[in-house]
Design a protein around this motif. Structure first.
Motif, PDB file in Angstrom:
ATOM      1  N   PRO A 318      25.912  46.120  61.395  1.00 39.42           N
ATOM      2  CA  PRO A 318      25.469  46.429  60.021  1.00 39.42           C
ATOM      3  C   PRO A 318      23.958  46.292  59.835  1.00 39.42           C
ATOM      4  O   PRO A 318      23.371  47.003  59.029  1.00 39.42           O
ATOM      5  N   PHE A 319      23.306  45.372  60.564  1.00 36.07           N
ATOM      6  CA  PHE A 319      21.871  45.197  60.421  1.00 36.07           C
ATOM      7  C   PHE A 319      21.126  46.432  60.928  1.00 36.07           C
ATOM      8  O   PHE A 319      20.163  46.898  60.308  1.00 36.07           O
ATOM      9  N   PHE A 320      21.572  46.981  62.052  1.00 36.65           N
ATOM     10  CA  PHE A 320      20.915  48.161  62.597  1.00 36.65           C
ATOM     11  C   PHE A 320      21.168  49.379  61.711  1.00 36.65           C
ATOM     12  O   PHE A 320      20.264  50.189  61.492  1.00 36.65           O
ATOM     13  N   VAL A 321      22.383  49.496  61.184  1.00 36.14           N
ATOM     14  CA  VAL A 321      22.694  50.605  60.278  1.00 36.14           C
ATOM     15  C   VAL A 321      21.784  50.560  59.052  1.00 36.14           C
ATOM     16  O   VAL A 321      21.292  51.585  58.577  1.00 36.14           O
ATOM     17  N   GLN A 355      34.120  48.085  62.054  1.00 37.85           N
ATOM     18  CA  GLN A 355      32.687  48.049  61.769  1.00 37.85           C
ATOM     19  C   GLN A 355      32.038  49.394  62.079  1.00 37.85           C
ATOM     20  O   GLN A 355      31.139  49.854  61.353  1.00 37.85           O
ATOM     21  N   LEU A 356      32.513  50.044  63.158  1.00 36.44           N
ATOM     22  CA  LEU A 356      31.983  51.348  63.524  1.00 36.44           C
ATOM     23  C   LEU A 356      32.319  52.382  62.451  1.00 36.44           C
ATOM     24  O   LEU A 356      31.469  53.183  62.052  1.00 36.44           O
ATOM     25  N   GLN A 357      33.552  52.356  61.959  1.00 37.83           N
ATOM     26  CA  GLN A 357      33.955  53.294  60.907  1.00 37.83           C
ATOM     27  C   GLN A 357      33.119  53.082  59.647  1.00 37.83           C
ATOM     28  O   GLN A 357      32.680  54.047  59.014  1.00 37.83           O
ATOM     29  N   THR A 358      32.877  51.810  59.311  1.00 35.14           N
ATOM     30  CA  THR A 358      32.067  51.504  58.120  1.00 35.14           C
ATOM     31  C   THR A 358      30.640  52.016  58.291  1.00 35.14           C
ATOM     32  O   THR A 358      30.074  52.629  57.382  1.00 35.14           O
ATOM     33  N   GLY A 359      30.049  51.775  59.461  1.00 34.74           N
ATOM     34  CA  GLY A 359      28.681  52.228  59.715  1.00 34.74           C
ATOM     35  C   GLY A 359      28.563  53.740  59.657  1.00 34.74           C
ATOM     36  O   GLY A 359      27.610  54.281  59.083  1.00 34.74           O
ATOM     37  N   LEU A 363      26.302  55.950  56.846  1.00 37.58           N
ATOM     38  CA  LEU A 363      25.276  56.903  57.256  1.00 37.58           C
ATOM     39  C   LEU A 363      25.635  58.327  56.834  1.00 37.58           C
ATOM     40  O   LEU A 363      24.760  59.120  56.491  1.00 37.58           O
ATOM     41  N   ARG A 364      26.922  58.647  56.857  1.00 34.97           N
ATOM     42  CA  ARG A 364      27.343  59.971  56.390  1.00 34.97           C
ATOM     43  C   ARG A 364      26.999  60.154  54.914  1.00 34.97           C
ATOM     44  O   ARG A 364      26.656  61.255  54.469  1.00 34.97           O
ATOM     45  N   GLN A 386      41.163  60.760  66.371  1.00 33.24           N
ATOM     46  CA  GLN A 386      42.072  60.385  65.294  1.00 33.24           C
ATOM     47  C   GLN A 386      41.557  59.178  64.512  1.00 33.24           C
ATOM     48  O   GLN A 386      41.748  59.080  63.306  1.00 33.24           O
ATOM     49  N   GLN A 387      40.888  58.265  65.207  1.00 29.23           N
ATOM     50  CA  GLN A 387      40.406  57.038  64.559  1.00 29.23           C
ATOM     51  C   GLN A 387      39.079  57.239  63.846  1.00 29.23           C
ATOM     52  O   GLN A 387      38.820  56.618  62.816  1.00 29.23           O
ATOM     53  N   LEU A 388      38.225  58.107  64.399  1.00 32.91           N
ATOM     54  CA  LEU A 388      36.886  58.327  63.843  1.00 32.91           C
ATOM     55  C   LEU A 388      36.738  59.792  63.447  1.00 32.91           C
ATOM     56  O   LEU A 388      37.367  60.673  64.039  1.00 32.91           O
TER      57      LEU A 388
END
Length: 489
Positions: A318-321, A355-359, A363-364, A386-388
Motif C-alpha cells: 500500500p505504501f508504494f501504491v 492486497q494486490l486486488q486492492t492496489g 490505481l484503476r 479469474q482472480q484479477l
C-alpha cells in the motif's frame, strides 16, 4: 575473522546512518508532527525491515510517532532512569509496554527532544547469529559490556581467537570467534588427510565469495548513485496495430546510461536492483519520466499510450501504491493512456492476493489500465485471470517464435485469443521478428504486435521523430516490410 567483524560493523553503521539522514530531513521547529511528518516516519519504516517504530520523546512522553494514536503517551517505565544524563547517542534494551516483550531501542538527541528508534530485536538477533553461522564462527553485538544480539549463550571465555571491532561512530562492538565445540566437531567429522584439500577449497571459495560480495556491493552502490544522477532512462518500443501497422502505444523498457560502460540492459543489474529493493525507486523515477514524455506524445497523438512494468509485490504494497498515485495525481498526462503490467512468471501468495486486488483497484480509479505480461509462460494463467481483472494480455514471445513450426503452439495461440475474448481483453503478441509471424498473428485476430520487425527500443527523442513520421505516412494496409522501410527512412 577481523574482516568479517568489520563487515558486520559496516552494515550496522549503514543502517544507523541511513536512519539519521532521513530523520534529519524532518523539520521539528515549526508546526511539528503534522500528517506529512508522520508520513515521513512511515516511509522511513517502510524502507527498512529493521525498524519497528519511531517516536519523538520529551519529558518522558511521546510527542510524535509514526502511529497517530501514540500521542502524549507516558513511557517512563521503558526509558533508562539516567537517560537524561546522556549527551550523545546510545542504545538500550527494555520491555516494550505495548507489546510486552523485550525490544532494542536507539536514542538520538534532537534539540530539546530525543528521537527513539525501536528496532526489531528478533531480526537483529537473527541477522547477527546467521552472519556468524555463515562465516563458520560465533558472533554477537555488545554495548557497554552487555549483550545486545547474536549468540547469547557464548561467553567471552568460551571463544578462541577472540576478535572485537568497535564502531567508530556508534556505541556498540561486534565480537567474533570460534569455540572449542566448532573446532572439535570439524576434527571428528573430517579425515586428517582431507583437511588440506578442504582448506585449499575453502580458501578458494572464500576468495571467490569475497570477490562476488565485493562486486555486488560495488554494483549496488553504483545503482544508488545512478538513481541520484538520473542515469536510468526509459527506452520506448512501439506497439503497433496488426492490421494498419499504426503505432498505438509504446512499452517503456529500462536502460542504464552508464557513464563508463555506456548503454546497459537490465540483464546486467536487474537482479541486484530487485533483491536490494532499489527497483522501487527506479520504477518511481521511470513513472515521473513517463509523465513528462507523455505530455509531449499527447500533442502528437492524444490516443497514444505508454506501458510500464511493475512487480506484483509493488502493487501489493500500500505504501508504494500511494507513491504511484501521488505521481499520477500531479501529472495530468498520466491520468489517461497509462498501462501498468506485471509478469505471469512472478509468484505471490494467497495472502498477498487481497492486497494486490486492492492496489490494482485504487490505481484503476486513477486511470491506470492493467496488463498481464508473458501470458502462457506460467502455471496459473487462467486462475490469475479469474482472480484479477486485466484489460490486456501480452502473449509470451516463445509462443510466437514456436508457432511457425509447431502446430500445437499454433493451437495454443488460438485458445489464448478465445480466452481473451471471454474475459474482454485486448491481446498483444510480443517478439514479432519476421513478416511470417506478423501475418500469422494477424490471421489469428490478435489486435496488436510488438517486436524487432517494427522497431527496436529507442531513446525518447528518436521515438518522437519516428512517431511524427509515422503519423504523416498513409500506413493503412501496408505490409510489415513496407512499414519497416518507411520507419528506417
Amino acid at each position: 575473522m577481523e574482516q568479517s567483524a568489520s563487515i558486520a560493523v559496516e552494515r550496522m553503521d549503514a543502517l544507523f546512518t541511513g536512519i539519521e539522514k532521513k530523520l534529519a530531513a524532518i523539520d521539528t521547529s515549526n508546526d511539528f508532527c503534522t500528517e506529512s511528518d508522520r508520513q515521513a516516519l512511515e516511509d522511513i519504516i517502510y524502507d527498512s525491515v529493521s525498524i519497528k517504530e519511531i517516536s519523538f520523546i520529551r519529558d518522558n512522553k511521546i510527542v510524535c510517532s509514526d502511529r497517530s494514536r501514540q500521542h502524549n503517551v507516558d513511557i517512563s517505565r521503558e526509558l533508562p532512569k539516567n537517560y537524561s544524563d546522556f549527551t550523545g547517542r546510545f542504545t538500550y534494551t527494555a520491555k516494550d509496554q505495548r507489546r510486552n516483550k523485550n525490544a532494542l531501542f536507539y536514542l538520538i538527541p534532537a534539540q530539546d527532544m530525543w528521537v527513539r528508534v525501536s528496532l526489531h530485536l528478533d531480526y537483529i538477533d537473527f541477522w547477527v547469529s546467521d552472519f556468524g553461522a555463515r562465516h563458520s564462527m560465533k558472533a554477537k553485538v555488545i554495548y557497554n559490556g552487555n549483550f545486545v544480539a547474536g549468540d547469547a549463550e557464548v561467553k567471552n571465555c568460551d571463544l578462541l581467537n577472540l576478535i572485537e571491532v568497535d564502531s567508530q561512530k556508534y556505541p556498540y562492538t561486534v565480537m567474533t570467534g570460534y569455540n572449542g565445540h566448532l573446532l572439535l566437531k570439524a576434527f571428528k567429522d573430517q579425515l586428517l588427510y582431507a583437511i588440506l584439500i578442504i582448506f585449499l577449497i575453502s580458501a578458494l571459495f572464500v576468495v571467490g565469495l569475497s570477490s562476488l560480495c565485493r562486486n555486488r556491493r560495488t554494483l549496488e552502490s553504483e545503482i544508488v548513485q545512478a538513481i541520484k544522477n538520473n542515469e536510468f532512462v526509459g527506452y520506448l518500443q512501439p506497439i503497433v496495430c496488426s492490421q494498419t501497422q499504426q503505432w498505438r502505444g509504446a512499452e517503456i523498457l529500462l536502460r542504464w546510461e552508464h557513464p563508463h560502460n555506456g548503454l546497459t540492459t537490465p540483464a546486467e543489474f536487474i537482479t541486484i536492483a530487485e533483491n536490494s529493493g532499489l527497483i522501487n525507486d527506479i520504477t518511481l523515477k521511470l513513472l515521473a519520466e513517463a509523465a513528462r514524455n507523455k505530455a509531449v506524445l499527447d500533442k502528437i497523438n492524444p490516443d497514444h499510450y505508454l506501458s510500464l512494468n511493475v512487480t506484483a509485490s509493488m502493487i501489493a504494497n500500500p505504501f508504494f501504491v500511494r507513491k504511484l498515485i501521488s505521481i499520477i495525481k500531479h501529472s495530468p498526462a498520466l491520468q489517461h493512456g497509462i498501462v501498468l503490467e506485471f509478469t505471469e512468471r512472478e509468484t505471490f501468495t494467497d495472502d498477498q492476493l487481497a492486497q494486490l486486488q486492492t492496489g490494482m483497484t485504487k490505481l484503476r480509479q486513477h486511470g491506470v489500465t492493467w496488463a498481464l505480461d508473458d501470458f502462457g509462460s506460467g502455471y496459473s494463467g487462467l486462475s490469475r485471470l479469474q482472480q484479477l481483472s486485466f484489460e490486456v494480455l501480452k502473449i509470451d514471445r516463445a509462443f510466437v517464435a514456436a508457432s511457425s513450426t509447431d502446430t500445437i503452439t499454433h493451437s495454443i495461440l488460438d485458445s489464448i485469443c478465445n480466452l481473451a475474448k471471454r474475459f474482454d481483453c485486448d491481446v498483444i503478441a510480443e517478439g514479432i521478428e519476421t513478416t511470417e509471424q506478423a501475418e500469422r498473428v494477424n490471421a489469428l485476430g490478435i489486435k496488436y504486435c510488438q517486436g524487432y520487425l517494427f522497431a527496436k527500443p529507442m531513446s525518447f527523442s528518436k521515438y518522437v521523430s519516428k512517431l511524427k513520421k509515422a503519423q504523416r505516412q498513409p500506413v493503412l494496409d501496408l505490409a510489415p516490410k513496407e512499414l519497416e522501410q518507411i520507419i528506417e527512412h
